[in-house]
Design a protein around this motif. Structure first.
Motif, PDB file in Angstrom:
ATOM      1  N   PRO A 570      48.634  29.084  50.354  1.00  0.00           N
ATOM      2  CA  PRO A 570      49.349  29.908  49.381  1.00  0.00           C
ATOM      3  C   PRO A 570      48.413  30.430  48.294  1.00  0.00           C
ATOM      4  CG  PRO A 570      49.753  27.597  48.938  1.00  0.00           C
ATOM      5  CD  PRO A 570      48.916  27.641  50.184  1.00  0.00           C
ATOM      6  N   VAL A 571      48.586  31.672  47.900  1.00  0.00           N
ATOM      7  CA  VAL A 571      47.758  32.314  46.885  1.00  0.00           C
ATOM      8  C   VAL A 571      48.534  32.345  45.572  1.00  0.00           C
ATOM      9  CG1 VAL A 571      46.508  34.400  46.243  1.00  0.00           C
ATOM     10  CG2 VAL A 571      46.638  33.719  48.651  1.00  0.00           C
ATOM     11  N   LEU A 572      47.969  31.749  44.555  1.00  0.00           N
ATOM     12  CA  LEU A 572      48.613  31.795  43.245  1.00  0.00           C
ATOM     13  C   LEU A 572      48.465  33.194  42.652  1.00  0.00           C
ATOM     14  CD1 LEU A 572      47.413  28.416  41.705  1.00  0.00           C
ATOM     15  CD2 LEU A 572      49.607  28.908  42.778  1.00  0.00           C
ATOM     16  N   PRO A 573      49.441  33.651  41.884  1.00  0.00           N
ATOM     17  CA  PRO A 573      49.319  34.972  41.257  1.00  0.00           C
ATOM     18  C   PRO A 573      48.044  35.116  40.427  1.00  0.00           C
ATOM     19  CG  PRO A 573      51.575  34.209  41.113  1.00  0.00           C
ATOM     20  CD  PRO A 573      50.785  33.073  41.677  1.00  0.00           C
ATOM     21  N   ALA A 574      47.658  34.063  39.712  1.00  0.00           N
ATOM     22  CA  ALA A 574      46.436  34.152  38.913  1.00  0.00           C
ATOM     23  C   ALA A 574      45.228  34.406  39.806  1.00  0.00           C
ATOM     24  CB  ALA A 574      46.245  32.862  38.119  1.00  0.00           C
ATOM     25  N   GLN A 575      45.204  33.746  40.948  1.00  0.00           N
ATOM     26  CA  GLN A 575      44.098  33.912  41.890  1.00  0.00           C
ATOM     27  C   GLN A 575      44.072  35.323  42.445  1.00  0.00           C
ATOM     28  OE1 GLN A 575      44.524  31.489  45.365  1.00  0.00           O
ATOM     29  NE2 GLN A 575      42.322  31.339  45.721  1.00  0.00           N
ATOM     30  N   LEU A 576      45.241  35.845  42.814  1.00  0.00           N
ATOM     31  CA  LEU A 576      45.315  37.209  43.331  1.00  0.00           C
ATOM     32  C   LEU A 576      44.919  38.219  42.256  1.00  0.00           C
ATOM     33  CD1 LEU A 576      46.138  39.195  45.557  1.00  0.00           C
ATOM     34  CD2 LEU A 576      48.490  39.053  44.707  1.00  0.00           C
ATOM     35  N   HIS A 577      45.371  37.989  41.056  1.00  0.00           N
ATOM     36  CA  HIS A 577      45.044  38.909  39.960  1.00  0.00           C
ATOM     37  C   HIS A 577      43.532  38.969  39.742  1.00  0.00           C
ATOM     38  CE1 HIS A 577      44.946  40.631  35.905  1.00  0.00           C
ATOM     39  NE2 HIS A 577      46.183  41.072  36.141  1.00  0.00           N
ATOM     40  N   ARG A 578      42.872  37.805  39.734  1.00  0.00           N
ATOM     41  CA  ARG A 578      41.424  37.790  39.535  1.00  0.00           C
ATOM     42  C   ARG A 578      40.703  38.488  40.682  1.00  0.00           C
ATOM     43  NH1 ARG A 578      42.503  32.394  38.075  1.00  0.00           N
ATOM     44  NH2 ARG A 578      41.614  31.645  40.047  1.00  0.00           N
ATOM     45  N   ALA A 579      41.178  38.266  41.907  1.00  0.00           N
ATOM     46  CA  ALA A 579      40.533  38.902  43.066  1.00  0.00           C
ATOM     47  C   ALA A 579      40.667  40.415  42.998  1.00  0.00           C
ATOM     48  CB  ALA A 579      41.151  38.367  44.352  1.00  0.00           C
ATOM     49  N   MET A 580      41.873  40.902  42.660  1.00  0.00           N
ATOM     50  CA  MET A 580      42.067  42.350  42.567  1.00  0.00           C
ATOM     51  C   MET A 580      41.213  42.952  41.449  1.00  0.00           C
ATOM     52  SD  MET A 580      46.199  42.658  43.142  1.00  0.00           S
ATOM     53  CE  MET A 580      46.154  44.399  42.705  1.00  0.00           C
ATOM     54  N   THR A 581      41.136  42.257  40.327  1.00  0.00           N
ATOM     55  CA  THR A 581      40.330  42.754  39.218  1.00  0.00           C
ATOM     56  C   THR A 581      38.877  42.905  39.638  1.00  0.00           C
ATOM     57  OG1 THR A 581      41.790  41.692  37.604  1.00  0.00           O
ATOM     58  CG2 THR A 581      39.583  42.270  36.855  1.00  0.00           C
ATOM     59  N   ALA A 582      38.362  41.877  40.318  1.00  0.00           N
ATOM     60  CA  ALA A 582      36.963  41.927  40.740  1.00  0.00           C
ATOM     61  C   ALA A 582      36.720  43.060  41.732  1.00  0.00           C
ATOM     62  CB  ALA A 582      36.566  40.588  41.350  1.00  0.00           C
ATOM     63  N   LEU A 583      37.567  43.224  42.710  1.00  0.00           N
ATOM     64  CA  LEU A 583      37.358  44.239  43.743  1.00  0.00           C
ATOM     65  C   LEU A 583      37.497  45.644  43.181  1.00  0.00           C
ATOM     66  CD1 LEU A 583      39.214  42.566  46.750  1.00  0.00           C
ATOM     67  CD2 LEU A 583      36.754  42.895  46.511  1.00  0.00           C
ATOM     68  N   LEU A 584      38.501  45.850  42.342  1.00  0.00           N
ATOM     69  CA  LEU A 584      38.687  47.191  41.765  1.00  0.00           C
ATOM     70  C   LEU A 584      37.552  47.559  40.811  1.00  0.00           C
ATOM     71  CD1 LEU A 584      42.533  47.098  41.162  1.00  0.00           C
ATOM     72  CD2 LEU A 584      41.310  48.531  42.816  1.00  0.00           C
ATOM     73  N   GLN A 585      36.872  46.558  40.269  1.00  0.00           N
ATOM     74  CA  GLN A 585      35.722  46.820  39.409  1.00  0.00           C
ATOM     75  C   GLN A 585      34.415  46.838  40.188  1.00  0.00           C
ATOM     76  OE1 GLN A 585      35.893  43.833  36.334  1.00  0.00           O
ATOM     77  NE2 GLN A 585      37.702  44.752  35.335  1.00  0.00           N
ATOM     78  N   GLY A 586      34.518  46.706  41.499  1.00  0.00           N
ATOM     79  CA  GLY A 586      33.326  46.782  42.325  1.00  0.00           C
ATOM     80  C   GLY A 586      32.512  45.514  42.362  1.00  0.00           C
ATOM     81  N   ARG A 587      33.106  44.381  41.897  1.00  0.00           N
ATOM     82  CA  ARG A 587      32.377  43.126  41.917  1.00  0.00           C
ATOM     83  C   ARG A 587      32.734  42.330  43.175  1.00  0.00           C
ATOM     84  NH1 ARG A 587      34.235  39.809  38.442  1.00  0.00           N
ATOM     85  NH2 ARG A 587      35.968  40.967  37.521  1.00  0.00           N
ATOM     86  N   GLU A 588      31.852  41.394  43.549  1.00  0.00           N
ATOM     87  CA  GLU A 588      32.090  40.552  44.701  1.00  0.00           C
ATOM     88  C   GLU A 588      32.849  39.295  44.273  1.00  0.00           C
ATOM     89  OE1 GLU A 588      28.540  39.630  46.742  1.00  0.00           O
ATOM     90  OE2 GLU A 588      28.134  41.706  47.367  1.00  0.00           O
ATOM     91  N   LEU A 589      33.578  38.729  45.221  1.00  0.00           N
ATOM     92  CA  LEU A 589      34.305  37.482  44.952  1.00  0.00           C
ATOM     93  C   LEU A 589      33.404  36.294  45.220  1.00  0.00           C
ATOM     94  CD1 LEU A 589      37.787  38.176  46.568  1.00  0.00           C
ATOM     95  CD2 LEU A 589      36.983  38.725  44.282  1.00  0.00           C
ATOM     96  N   ASP A 590      33.617  35.231  44.427  1.00  0.00           N
ATOM     97  CA  ASP A 590      32.858  34.017  44.709  1.00  0.00           C
ATOM     98  C   ASP A 590      33.756  33.029  45.450  1.00  0.00           C
ATOM     99  OD1 ASP A 590      34.485  32.589  42.907  1.00  0.00           O
ATOM    100  OD2 ASP A 590      33.208  33.217  41.224  1.00  0.00           O
ATOM    101  N   SER A 591      33.165  31.876  45.776  1.00  0.00           N
ATOM    102  CA  SER A 591      33.866  30.932  46.652  1.00  0.00           C
ATOM    103  C   SER A 591      35.040  30.239  45.982  1.00  0.00           C
ATOM    104  CB  SER A 591      32.879  29.858  47.153  1.00  0.00           C
ATOM    105  OG  SER A 591      32.344  29.136  46.051  1.00  0.00           O
ATOM    106  N   THR A 592      35.233  30.435  44.672  1.00  0.00           N
ATOM    107  CA  THR A 592      36.363  29.780  44.010  1.00  0.00           C
ATOM    108  C   THR A 592      37.691  30.353  44.472  1.00  0.00           C
ATOM    109  OG1 THR A 592      36.268  31.337  42.158  1.00  0.00           O
ATOM    110  CG2 THR A 592      34.972  29.319  41.965  1.00  0.00           C
ATOM    111  N   PHE A 593      37.664  31.459  45.185  1.00  0.00           N
ATOM    112  CA  PHE A 593      38.912  32.058  45.643  1.00  0.00           C
ATOM    113  C   PHE A 593      39.395  31.484  46.961  1.00  0.00           C
ATOM    114  CE2 PHE A 593      39.714  35.140  42.513  1.00  0.00           C
ATOM    115  CZ  PHE A 593      38.497  35.563  42.036  1.00  0.00           C
ATOM    116  N   ALA A 594      38.689  30.489  47.491  1.00  0.00           N
ATOM    117  CA  ALA A 594      39.043  30.020  48.838  1.00  0.00           C
ATOM    118  C   ALA A 594      39.031  28.506  48.908  1.00  0.00           C
ATOM    119  CB  ALA A 594      38.105  30.620  49.868  1.00  0.00           C
TER     120      ALA A 594
END
Length: 607
Positions: A570-594
């Motif tokens: 399950p993906v928490l909203p906070a986790q999804l929000h951070r992932a979307m913010t990073a991708l829309l800003q052109g940044r890469e995700l780190d391993s804390t998202f998984a």
């Protein structure tokens, strides 16, 4: 096993007669049809009278046999009359065999070669079919088969053609073969009848034993009820002094104490806490056993309950160095929130107690009109032989010394009882050494997908808004609805699709700024295929995010190979929000998202 008891022969004959009589009805229509066809095909001026007489005799006699069988089956056959009826049956079948054999004398020699072949084939077929229907009474088949085939072979032998004489010999051999098969069939029928009688005797013995078992169960239930009453009374009477003890300990805690006294007080308070928890457990169990738990039905959202339980029990998981997670859910159910909370607390406490590494996950899945609540752990697991036992009161795994720090062994029994009070069943799936998952269902309230409010720990109102169009691809309608509402609450324009083709069509109308794709789609298709199709059309720079609920190592490796960032359900909203913010800003995700461990223990991380 003991030897099979011999049945009285007359009793056996009665059943053989009834079995054979029951076979007659199904042969009436085929007999009438065959007789009519033969007359129509074989008749000519030379044999017209003989064939007509033969056909009339066959039809009349077959109808009589059917009537006679129906009459006997409708009555009770006295075993004393069994032998008389047996020989009567032999006589009737002798007449029937003679009637069929007369066809050879009526038709052979007065018809064509093809007609002669037809006659021989029909008589051979009639003899074969009668073998199965008359097998329960072997003498009856002997009478029929010998009479029919002897008349056929004698007619064939009388004809001057050597080929017919050969057929006469073949008819005799065929008769011998049928007699052997009929004898075997008769023995099989007798064995089946004997087995049927044994089964009836067994059923009767089982009925008697069941009556005895029910009486024993009644006595056990009365004893169990007395035990439950004692537990309820003991729990009530012990609560008063335990409560007073807690008050005094609190007073002592506020006094000036030496280090040795403070240490002794801490131990005393820990012992008091354990006693209080045991009494609470006993009280819950007593209420269940007494049948006084009555659900107070109401409509409520699950997420606040998940948050509350996590706040209460996550510190226990932290103290053991394991991870506690609860999946964000928008489900609204119709149940008793207090009982549901008790079930979850017992399951989560049990999961934390038996998990030494890995973590505990609380989740909710939508399944039709039901919400499936699940508590996962990566603990010791439970052997299949124990799956029923663990729901029994006072049963514990790995606590032979009865260490009370591990509880009373009532948690799962209470959880099962509470689930049944809600009209549900608590189920278990487990692999020893790998972990367990406990599940129970609750009815969803119609229209029960709600927007997250600002009171939750991951409230959407506290998050920055997006100015973006997001395309969501997921084959689950509930998830699509929830994602649309969540993303719109974050300021997004949101399109949703349940297939790759629909997603491509929507993207051509409104090019998305970002795509969120479920990894497993319908028809064995995957999010990897959807990502490849959209990138081929809209370019590799289109931000994408994969979400998966799979834990199979091979499937996870396939998802990682796409090069698209991967989040695990399950993906928490906070986790999804951070992932979307990073991708829309052109940044890469780190391993804390998984956060998740696959089945072989491999750490699964975002690329």
């Amino acid at each position: 096993m003991g030897q099979r008891r011999a049945l009285p022969e007359d009793r056996m004959l009665v059943e053989q007669l009834r079995l054979q009589l029951g076979n007659i009805g199904s042969s009436v229509i085929p007999t009438l049809v065959v007789a009519a066809v033969l007359v129509g095909v074989l008749h000519n001026e030379a044999n017209e009278l003989a064939l007509s007489a033969w056909c009339a005799a066959i039809v009349i006699f077959k109808l009589f046999l059917a009537w006679d069988a129906r009459r006997l089956l409708a009555s009770t056959i006295d075993p004393a009359d069994a032998r008389r009826l047996l020989w009567r049956k032999v006589g009737l079948n002798l007449v029937d065999g003679v009637a069929w054999g007369a066809l050879a004398w009526a038709a052979l020699g007065s018809t064509t070669v093809a007609g002669s072949v037809l006659v021989v084939a029909v008589l051979a077929g009639v003899a074969g079919s009668s073998m199965s229907s008359l097998a329960p009474i072997f003498p009856a088949f002997v009478a029929f088969g010998v009479a029919e085939l002897l008349l056929l072979s004698s007619k064939l032998w009388q004809m001057d053609d050597p080929a017919y004489k050969t057929l006469a010999g073949a008819s005799v051999l065929y008769m011998v073969a049928l007699l052997g098969q009929a004898r075997n069939g008769s023995r099989a029928a007798r064995r089946a009848i004997a087995l049927g009688f044994e089964n009836l005797d067994l059923v009767e013995r089982l009925r008697v034993e069941t009556d005895h078992a029910q009486e024993a169960q009644r006595v056990a239930d009365e004893a169990n009820l007395a035990k439950s009453r004692f537990l309820a009374a003991a729990s009530h009477d012990l609560r008063q002094p335990i409560h007073a003890q807690g008050l005094f300990l609190e007073v002592l805690a506020r006094s000036r104490l030496s280090p040795e006294q403070a240490d002794a007080l801490a131990n005393a308070r820990a012992t008091w806490q354990a006693s209080a928890e045991m009494l609470d457990t006993l009280l819950d169990f007593s209420r269940l056993e007494a049948g006084v738990v009555e659900p107070q039905w109401q409509v409520f959202a699950l997420q606040p309950l998940f948050n509350k339980i996590e706040n209460e029990l996550a510190p226990q998981a932290d103290a053991k160095g394991i991870v506690y997670r609860s999946r964000e859910t928008h489900a609204v159910v119709h149940a008793d929130p207090a009982l549901v909370g008790l079930i979850l607390r017992n399951l989560v406490s049990n999961a934390i107690r038996y998990t030494e590494q890995g973590g505990v996950l609380v989740a909710c899945r939508m399944h039709g009109e039901e919400a499936v609540l699940e508590v996962w752990d990566t603990g010791v697991g439970i052997d299949p032989s124990q799956h029923r036992e663990i729901f029994r009161e006072f049963h514990q795994l790995g606590n032979a010394e009865r260490d009370r720090r591990k509880g009373l062994g009532l948690g799962l029994a209470i959880a099962q009882g509470l689930a049944r009070a809600l009209g549900q069943e608590l189920t278990l799936a487990s692999v020893p050494g790998r972990g367990s998952v406990f599940r129970f269902k609750l009815p969803l309230q119609r229209g029960g997908v709600v927007i997250e409010d600002g009171s939750g720990r991951d409230a959407t109102s506290a998050r920055a808004s997006f100015d973006a169009r997001v395309l969501v691809i997921d084959d689950d309608e509930t998830i699509r609805t929830g994602m649309r509402q969540l993303l719109r609450a974050w300021g997004c324009e949101c399109d949703v699709a349940d297939s790759i083709e629909e997603a491509q069509a929507l993207a051509r109308v409104h090019r998305p700024d970002m795509v969120i794709i479920d990894y497993r789609l319908r028809e064995q298709r995957s999010g990897a295929g959807a990502a490849a199709a959209l990138r081929a059309e809209f370019g590799d720079d289109l931000p994408m995010l994969l979400i998966t609920g799979d834990t199979a190592p091979q499937r996870l490796r396939e998802a990682r190979a796409t090069g698209v960032p991967l989040l695990h359900k399950p993906v928490l909203p906070a986790q999804l929000h951070r992932a979307m913010t990073a991708l829309l800003q052109g940044r890469e995700l780190d391993s804390t998202f998984a956060w998740l461990r696959s089945a072989d223990g491999e750490r699964v991380e975002a690329p």
